[in-house]
Design an enzyme around this catalytic site. Structure first.
Site, mmCIF file in Angstrom:
data_model
loop_
_atom_site.group_PDB
_atom_site.id
_atom_site.type_symbol
_atom_site.label_atom_id
_atom_site.label_comp_id
_atom_site.label_asym_id
_atom_site.label_seq_id
_atom_site.Cartn_x
_atom_site.Cartn_y
_atom_site.Cartn_z
ATOM 1 N N ASN A 44 4.537 -4.824 -0.030
ATOM 2 C CA ASN A 44 5.476 -3.423 -0.261
ATOM 3 C C ASN A 44 6.366 -3.404 0.973
ATOM 4 O O ASN A 44 6.440 -3.748 1.834
ATOM 5 C CB ASN A 44 4.444 -2.521 -0.275
ATOM 6 C CG ASN A 44 3.383 -2.109 1.011
ATOM 7 O OD1 ASN A 44 3.198 -3.451 1.627
ATOM 8 N ND2 ASN A 44 2.872 -1.221 1.366
ATOM 9 N N GLU A 46 8.622 -0.238 2.580
ATOM 10 C CA GLU A 46 8.889 1.388 2.496
ATOM 11 C C GLU A 46 10.368 1.502 3.043
ATOM 12 O O GLU A 46 10.946 0.907 3.546
ATOM 13 C CB GLU A 46 7.703 1.847 3.195
ATOM 14 C CG GLU A 46 6.243 1.631 2.726
ATOM 15 C CD GLU A 46 5.177 2.249 3.229
ATOM 16 O OE1 GLU A 46 5.411 2.812 4.378
ATOM 17 O OE2 GLU A 46 4.221 2.501 2.664
ATOM 18 N N CYS A 55 6.535 -1.338 -4.676
ATOM 19 C CA CYS A 55 5.316 -1.973 -4.556
ATOM 20 C C CYS A 55 5.172 -3.390 -4.268
ATOM 21 O O CYS A 55 6.201 -4.107 -4.893
ATOM 22 C CB CYS A 55 4.337 -1.337 -5.674
ATOM 23 S SG CYS A 55 4.044 0.216 -5.567
ATOM 24 N N GLU A 57 3.559 -5.532 -6.197
ATOM 25 C CA GLU A 57 3.432 -6.302 -7.390
ATOM 26 C C GLU A 57 4.814 -6.144 -8.097
ATOM 27 O O GLU A 57 5.292 -7.237 -8.520
ATOM 28 C CB GLU A 57 2.352 -5.413 -8.170
ATOM 29 C CG GLU A 57 0.957 -5.317 -7.969
ATOM 30 C CD GLU A 57 0.835 -3.875 -7.030
ATOM 31 O OE1 GLU A 57 1.501 -3.493 -6.139
ATOM 32 O OE2 GLU A 57 -0.085 -3.178 -7.249
ATOM 33 N N CYS A 89 -0.856 0.582 -8.805
ATOM 34 C CA CYS A 89 -0.451 1.947 -9.153
ATOM 35 C C CYS A 89 -0.089 1.894 -10.795
ATOM 36 O O CYS A 89 0.209 1.002 -11.516
ATOM 37 C CB CYS A 89 0.509 2.438 -8.625
ATOM 38 S SG CYS A 89 2.200 1.889 -8.808
ATOM 39 N N CYS A 92 3.243 0.118 -11.644
ATOM 40 C CA CYS A 92 2.985 -1.331 -11.530
ATOM 41 C C CYS A 92 2.122 -1.895 -12.819
ATOM 42 O O CYS A 92 2.713 -3.075 -13.388
ATOM 43 C CB CYS A 92 2.179 -1.889 -10.149
ATOM 44 S SG CYS A 92 3.314 -1.665 -8.653
#
Ligand code: THU
Length: 135
Positions: A44, A46, A55, A57, A89, A92
């Site tokens: 990930n 940010e 994310c 994935e 999530c 994803c």
């Protein structure tokens, strides 16, 4: 198969160390295995503008597509040192479904208690996902 899945989780663990997640302090790593045996990693990333976080994935899938991958996703391992059973999530799940095996038999590999593997299918965790029928 269990051994291959364990290897995927180990790779997800390794790549989670490359995380850039100073805002949430929640590192995530993902390793995506395609039907043809190719593997792609992501962590990930940010941003100071929180909502722009990427994310693990989706980063792994982006890497696959950028590298010309045309195969389907056989399995994906997801790992966070902060949480057992670190589930993908909703966004994803939708991304995974775009490139999943027919019938969504794509395996989701997570670390369970006592370092065991929890193996689910995309179909189990993402039934009735959106599909674009005009394609
Ligand atoms: N995160 C992922 O990398 N994958 C998921 O499926 C869920 C959330 C990241 C995004 C953010 O950087 C951090 O976890 C906390 O939400």
């Amino acid at each position: 198969m269990e051994k291959i899945y364990q290897e995927l989780l180990n790779e997800a663990k390794k790549i989670s160390k490359n995380t850039y997640s100073p805002y949430s302090n929640f590192p995530v790593g993902a390793c995506v295995l395609y039907e043809n045996g190719n593997k792609y990693l992501g962590c990930n990333v940010e941003n100071a503008s929180y909502g722009l976080a990427l994310c693990a994935e989706r980063n792994a899938i982006s890497s696959a597509i950028s590298n010309g991958e045309k195969s389907k996703i056989k399995a994906v391992a997801i790992y966070s040192p902060k949480q057992k059973r670190c589930m993908p999530c909703g966004a994803c799940r939708q991304w995974l479904s775009e490139f999943a095996l027919n019938g969504h038999d794509t395996k989701i590999i997570l670390e369970d208690d006592d370092d065991k593997l929890l193996i689910l299918t995309l179909d189990e965790i993402f039934p009735f996902g959106f599909k674009f029928d005009e394609k």
